[in-house]
Design a protein around this motif. Structure first.
Motif, PDB file in Angstrom:
ATOM      1  N   SER A 199      -4.272  70.653  45.614  1.00  0.00           N
ATOM      2  CA  SER A 199      -4.161  70.659  47.076  1.00  0.00           C
ATOM      3  C   SER A 199      -5.517  70.585  47.770  1.00  0.00           C
ATOM      4  N   ALA A 200      -6.458  71.452  47.388  1.00  0.00           N
ATOM      5  CA  ALA A 200      -7.766  71.441  48.055  1.00  0.00           C
ATOM      6  C   ALA A 200      -8.530  70.166  47.747  1.00  0.00           C
ATOM      7  N   GLY A 201      -8.515  69.750  46.483  1.00  0.00           N
ATOM      8  CA  GLY A 201      -9.217  68.523  46.105  1.00  0.00           C
ATOM      9  C   GLY A 201      -8.656  67.294  46.782  1.00  0.00           C
ATOM     10  N   ALA A 202      -7.332  67.187  46.827  1.00  0.00           N
ATOM     11  CA  ALA A 202      -6.701  66.030  47.468  1.00  0.00           C
ATOM     12  C   ALA A 202      -6.991  66.021  48.962  1.00  0.00           C
ATOM     13  N   ALA A 203      -6.973  67.208  49.582  1.00  0.00           N
ATOM     14  CA  ALA A 203      -7.264  67.285  51.013  1.00  0.00           C
ATOM     15  C   ALA A 203      -8.695  66.848  51.305  1.00  0.00           C
ATOM     16  N   LEU A 204      -9.619  67.182  50.428  1.00  0.00           N
ATOM     17  CA  LEU A 204     -11.006  66.769  50.612  1.00  0.00           C
ATOM     18  C   LEU A 204     -11.150  65.261  50.542  1.00  0.00           C
ATOM     19  N   THR A 205     -10.588  64.664  49.505  1.00  0.00           N
ATOM     20  CA  THR A 205     -10.845  63.244  49.257  1.00  0.00           C
ATOM     21  C   THR A 205     -10.201  62.326  50.289  1.00  0.00           C
TER      22      THR A 205
END
Length: 492
Positions: free
Chosen positions: A212-218
């Motif tokens: 979730s956090a990684g996808a939101a960043l990218t």
């Protein structure tokens, strides 16, 4: 045992996840929980990106000269040197990498910051010899904005440094997302960033389980650059996410690197190079020389010498400086290694050494393993194991060696062992790989670009190319004429 608690760094403040959720990190040498970290989600990622964007646009960072940025980077490098022992121990406890290796990396890591510091005020534009007498034009390299740096678990501080140092030198701000399996050393490092004098929000770190956090960043609309190190499957999601914000990408996706030993090679050096290539770091290295290609005339002697050297590898506690090999960083990775070795056996590979978990260890250990393979089509020959497993094959002549070396979709690194300087140069030219070592392996430098082709990704980290890759080029036109502008419907 008292668990160590960590917090995230966002906009200069140490905070928990907005949801209050946490997760536990496991020491791979013992299989026991040792720390608790915030489990960030999309809201936390958005908070961090907006903090980085505000810092990028604010005068505290934007108003600094390039020379001042360089001085901050040099100070950060000096602080890393001062705290190297603490950072090394944290990383070893978190991901199981040998303390000998983490100490070695931390001893050299300041060089990356010092090198980038020197480049900060060397990023020059140029005047253009424009073919219009009444015009003056010039170019200016400018920072991109917010950089999302996605860091894997195998070498977190090193892989952070080769992204963060050039990005800051160019004037960008960052949000770092470490692997959930190895975040502790990056969080401690982040405290040094503030101590070095970087303004709040310039460097932010969010931690968490799941995508979730990684996808939101990218995919965040304020992210202008993504620097990713990891596997091809995750990289495909990163590429798709970047379609949302048109962020520039660099992808370092691992490899299936060939370590090629010719008949005329120095046997002792080649054996040490093979050990360095695949058993150092327990094989958990993107550039691991996991395919050993050995010429017929030396094959039996090489195997005998290599297996004898493997028998002397000391498996043990990674915090013990006498250990040669530590555990896999995650239990999942240990399972992958076991599965791939089992499949190799089923496909006809012969186990010449290792091939199982060592007795007497409670953590996620696996023996240094050597598999004799007769077909380049085997899964263990074609695909990255990311563990201490080498597939060894024999070849007859240069043409066969080159065909085998270029026979996978990966193209990150290669090693060449020969006394023939002409052959060394021919193979360095013809091997499809971003890094080629001749009569050595796993050598790195702040000045040397790192990166691959094909399924190993694209973009480069290290060297002046890396700093330039964190900029975008602006062209400025100045009308020198004292006459009014002409027909507005005709292009100048």
């Amino acid at each position: 045992m008292t668990l160590r608690k960590f917090q995230m760094l966002v906009n200069g403040a140490w905070i928990d996840a907005a949801s209050g959720k946490t997760y536990e990190s496991i020491n791979p040498a013992t299989g026991r929980v040792w720390s608790v970290l915030p489990d960030a989600d999309e809201a936390d990622a958005d908070h961090a990106v907006r903090a980085a964007d505000a810092a990028f646009r604010g005068p505290a960072w934007r108003g600094l000269t390039a020379t001042t940025r360089g001085k901050l980077l040099r100070r950060l490098g000096d602080l890393i040197a001062e705290h190297a022992s603490e950072l090394a121990e944290l990383e070893t406890q978190d991901n199981g990498k040998l303390i000998r290796e983490t100490r070695g990396q931390l001893a050299y890591l300041p060089e990356f910051f010092h090198y980038s510091a020197g480049l900060a005020d060397k990023l020059e534009g140029s005047t253009l010899p424009i073919d219009k007498a009444d015009m003056f034009a010039f170019t200016v390299p400018e920072p991109l904005g917010v950089v999302a740096a996605i860091i894997p678990w195998n070498s977190p501080l090193y892989l952070t440094a080769i992204k963060l140092a050039p990005a800051l030198a160019a004037g960008n701000t960052l949000v770092i997302k470490p692997s959930e399996h190895a975040s502790a050393s990056i969080l401690r490092f982040a405290a040094l960033v503030a101590e070095a004098g970087f303004p709040a929000g310039v460097v932010n770190v969010v931690t968490g389980l799941g995508p979730s956090a990684g996808a939101a960043l990218t995919k965040h609309p304020l992210v202008r650059r993504i620097a990713f190190t990891g596997g091809p499957s995750t990289a495909r999601h990163v590429i798709k996410a970047s379609a949302e914000n048109f962020a520039k990408l660099s992808l370092e996706l691992g490899g299936k690197s060939a370590n090629i030993v010719f008949d005329d090679a120095d046997l002792e050096s080649a054996v040490n190079g093979a050990v360095a290539g695949i058993y150092a770091a327990s094989g958990q290295s993107c550039v691991a020389g996991s395919r050993l290609l050995v010429q017929d005339g030396i094959y039996e002697r090489f195997v005998a010498a290599l297996t004898a050297r493997m028998a002397r590898i000391r498996i043990g506690d990674p915090l013990d400086p006498n250990s040669d090999m530590g555990p896999m960083a995650t239990e999942q990775q240990l399972g992958i290694v076991e599965s791939m070795v089992g499949r190799a056996r089923e496909e006809g590979a012969d186990v010449l050494a290792g091939g199982q978990r060592p007795a007497g260890h409670e953590g996620w250990y696996y023996e240094p393993t050597l598999l004799a393979c007769t077909s380049e089509k085997l899964d263990v020959v074609q695909n990255e194991v990311f563990g201490p497993v080498a597939a060894i094959m024999r070849f007859n002549d240069d043409a066969e060696a080159l065909a085998l070396a270029n026979g996978t979709e990966y193209a990150l690194a290669a090693g060449i062992w020969t006394r023939d300087i002409g052959r060394a140069h021919r193979f360095a030219r013809d091997i499809h790989a971003g890094i080629v070592w001749v009569n050595t392996y796993r050598a790195v430098s702040a000045m040397a670009p790192i990166g691959g082709f094909g399924a190993s990704g694209y973009g480069r980290e290290g060297g002046i190319h890396a700093v330039l890759d964190y900029t975008e080029l602006k062209t400025v036109w100045v009308n020198l004429s004292e006459q009014p502008m002409g027909d507005p419907f005709v292009m100048r």
